[in-house]
Scaffold this motif. Structure first.
Motif, PDB file in Angstrom:
ATOM      1  N   GLY A 145       0.808  -1.214   0.000  1.00  0.00           N
ATOM      2  CA  GLY A 145       0.000   0.000   0.000  1.00  0.00           C
ATOM      3  C   GLY A 145       0.837   1.258   0.000  1.00  0.00           C
ATOM      4  N   LYS A 147       0.460   5.670   0.776  1.00  0.00           N
ATOM      5  CA  LYS A 147      -0.363   6.709   1.408  1.00  0.00           C
ATOM      6  C   LYS A 147       0.277   8.066   1.160  1.00  0.00           C
ATOM      7  CE  LYS A 147       0.081   7.424   5.862  1.00  0.00           C
ATOM      8  NZ  LYS A 147       0.002   7.245   7.339  1.00  0.00           N
ATOM      9  N   GLY A 191       2.728   3.350  -6.981  1.00  0.00           N
ATOM     10  CA  GLY A 191       1.726   2.295  -7.092  1.00  0.00           C
ATOM     11  C   GLY A 191       1.692   1.618  -8.441  1.00  0.00           C
ATOM     12  N   HIS A 218      -9.433   6.890  -2.491  1.00  0.00           N
ATOM     13  CA  HIS A 218      -8.982   5.506  -2.405  1.00  0.00           C
ATOM     14  C   HIS A 218      -8.632   5.082  -3.824  1.00  0.00           C
ATOM     15  CE1 HIS A 218      -8.868   1.337  -0.875  1.00  0.00           C
ATOM     16  NE2 HIS A 218      -9.351   1.021  -2.066  1.00  0.00           N
ATOM     17  N   ASP A 220      -7.152   2.083  -6.318  1.00  0.00           N
ATOM     18  CA  ASP A 220      -6.797   0.674  -6.533  1.00  0.00           C
ATOM     19  C   ASP A 220      -5.861   0.584  -7.729  1.00  0.00           C
ATOM     20  OD1 ASP A 220      -8.144  -0.814  -4.533  1.00  0.00           O
ATOM     21  OD2 ASP A 220     -10.043  -0.517  -5.578  1.00  0.00           O
ATOM     22  N   THR A 226      -2.896  -0.896  -2.702  1.00  0.00           N
ATOM     23  CA  THR A 226      -3.963   0.009  -2.281  1.00  0.00           C
ATOM     24  C   THR A 226      -3.377   1.382  -1.995  1.00  0.00           C
ATOM     25  OG1 THR A 226      -5.315  -1.750  -1.339  1.00  0.00           O
ATOM     26  CG2 THR A 226      -5.674   0.471  -0.495  1.00  0.00           C
ATOM     27  N   THR A 228      -4.125   5.398  -0.548  1.00  0.00           N
ATOM     28  CA  THR A 228      -4.981   6.300   0.221  1.00  0.00           C
ATOM     29  C   THR A 228      -4.394   7.699   0.162  1.00  0.00           C
ATOM     30  OG1 THR A 228      -5.687   4.561   1.741  1.00  0.00           O
ATOM     31  CG2 THR A 228      -5.946   6.828   2.493  1.00  0.00           C
ATOM     32  N   THR A 332     -17.469   4.721  -8.571  1.00  0.00           N
ATOM     33  CA  THR A 332     -16.082   4.374  -8.866  1.00  0.00           C
ATOM     34  C   THR A 332     -15.758   4.765 -10.306  1.00  0.00           C
ATOM     35  OG1 THR A 332     -16.139   2.505  -7.333  1.00  0.00           O
ATOM     36  CG2 THR A 332     -14.426   2.480  -9.039  1.00  0.00           C
TER      37      THR A 332
END
Length: 341
Positions: A145, A147, A191, A218, A220, A226, A228, A332
Motif C-alpha cells: 500500500g 499513502k 503504485g 482511495h 486501486d 492500495t 490512500t 467508482t
C-alpha cells in the motif's frame, strides 16, 4: 554544451525559484522575460529584456527554451505559442487544468516535435529516489500500500490576493491541483498503473471559493496495491507532506524531509535513511530539486540522456479529475475511462 538562450513567461512567486536555478547553471543565459505587470521589470538583472506581451518576446528574441510560470488557465495558450515557433518549454505544474487540455497539449508535443517537459521536481528529491530504489529492489517483499497526506493552510487572503486561484475555470481545482499535486504524482509513480479511483472533494472551511479545500481518495492499482490520499488546506499551518509505502517486511515513510524505515516486526523502531536538502526561506515546501531538474532539462536539450518528465508521462491531471468525477457522480471511476478521453 552550447549556451542556451532562455526566456521566462510569468514573473510570479515560483518564477524566482526558476531564476535562482538558472543563475547557478553554466551555458544557460536568461535573455528575456514577459509579464503583464510593467513594474516586474524592476526585479530583473541588467541586460535581461522585458516584455509585457509574451508573443512579442517569442517573435523578437532567438530563444532556445522558455519556462512557463503562469496561472493555470494560461498554460495551454502559452505552450501553443511556443510550439508553433519550435521553442522548447519547461512547464511549471500543473501542466493543464483537466484531461481535455492535457490531450491537446500532448497532441502539440507530437505535432511540433519540440521538447515539452513538466516541472515535477519532487521526483528528484533524494528521499523519493531512495524510496523507489528500495521498493524496486524486492528486498523488502511485495509493495502492499501507499499513502499520501498533504495538510496545509490557505485562508481567504491567499485567494483574494490572486482571485484566479479560487475559480474552477481558471485554476482547474483547489488543494489537489495546487498544493497536493506532487504528492499525488508520487503516489501514482509508486503504485504503478491505476485500475480505479474513488474520491470525495468538498469545502470544509472555505465556502466562498469554487475550488475544493479538502479531498480524499482511495486508489486501486492493477498490481493489487492500495492507495490512500488525504489533502486539505484548512489547517492552521503547513504541516510536513507525508508519503508512505508499506511492504511485506516493513514500512518506508517520507516526512519532515527525511526517509525513515520501520521493520514490520517493530514499527516503533524507525531508522533515518536519507534527508532532503531544504530551501532557505518561507518556500521550503517547494523542495530543493528545481536546480537538478532544470539542469537536466538543458542537458537533455544538449543531447545528453533524457531525464525530463515529458508531457506524455503526465498522469496526475487525470488522477485529479478522476477523484473529482468520482465525488460528483458518486461512483467508482475506472482508469480506462480516463484513458479514453
Amino acid at each position: 554544451m552550447k549556451t542556451f538562450k532562455t526566456g521566462i513567461i510569468g514573473l510570479g512567486t515560483v518564477s524566482r525559484t526558476h531564476r535562482n536555478a538558472l543563475a547557478q547553471l553554466d551555458h544557460v543565459e536568461l535573455t528575456a522575460v514577459s509579464d503583464v505587470k510593467p513594474e516586474k521589470k524592476d526585479e530583473l538583472a541588467e541586460g535581461v529584456h522585458f516584455y509585457q506581451d509574451y508573443e512579442e518576446m517569442l517573435d523578437q528574441e532567438q530563444l532556445d527554451a522558455v519556462h512557463i510560470c503562469l496561472p493555470h488557465y494560461l498554460h495551454l495558450p502559452a505552450v501553443t505559442a511556443c510550439a508553433k515557433r519550435g521553442i522548447n518549454v519547461l512547464l511549471e505544474k500543473p501542466s493543464t487544468m483537466n484531461t481535455a487540455e492535457l490531450r491537446q497539449m500532448q497532441a502539440l508535443d507530437r505535432e511540433y516535435g519540440f521538447k515539452l517537459a513538466v516541472c515535477f521536481q519532487n521526483r528528484l528529491n533524494p528521499t523519493f529516489v531512495k524510496l523507489q530504489e528500495l521498493i524496486g529492489s524486492g528486498e523488502y517483499g511485495k509493495l502492499l500500500g501507499v499513502k499520501g497526506v498533504a495538510i496545509w493552510s490557505r485562508n481567504m487572503g491567499y485567494y483574494n490576493a490572486a482571485p484566479w486561484r479560487a475559480s474552477m475555470a481558471q485554476a482547474g481545482g483547489g488543494c489537489m491541483i495546487n498544493q497536493a499535486i506532487h504528492t499525488l504524482d508520487q503516489l501514482q509513480l509508486l503504485g504503478g498503473p491505476i485500475r480505479s479511483v474513488n474520491g470525495q472533494v468538498c469545502n470544509l472551511a472555505l465556502k466562498e471559493i469554487e475550488v475544493e479545500d479538502t479531498a480524499i481518495a482511495h486508489i486501486d492499482f492493477e498490481n493489487g496495491v492500495t492507495g490512500t490520499f488525504f489533502g486539505t488546506v484548512t489547517y492552521v499551518k503547513n504541516s510536513s507532506i507525508e508519503v508512505q509505502a508499506v511492504c511485506e517486511k516493513g514500512s518506508f515513510t517520507i516526512k519532515d524531509y527525511g526517509l525513515y524505515y520501520a521493520p514490520a516486526e517493530n514499527e516503533n523502531e524507525k531508522t533515518l535513511l536519507v534527508r532532503d536538502r531544504r530551501l532557505p526561506g518561507s518556500k521550503t515546501y517547494y523542495g530543493a530539486s528545481h536546480v537538478e531538474l532544470i539542469r537536466g532539462f538543458y542537458e537533455t536539450l544538449a543531447g545528453h540522456e533524457d531525464t525530463c518528465v515529458s508531457i506524455q508521462e503526465d498522469k496526475v491531471i487525470s488522477l485529479i479529475e478522476a477523484i473529482r468525477r468520482s465525488s460528483l457522480e458518486g461512483r467508482t471511476i475506472l482508469w480506462k475511462e480516463m484513458e479514453e478521453q
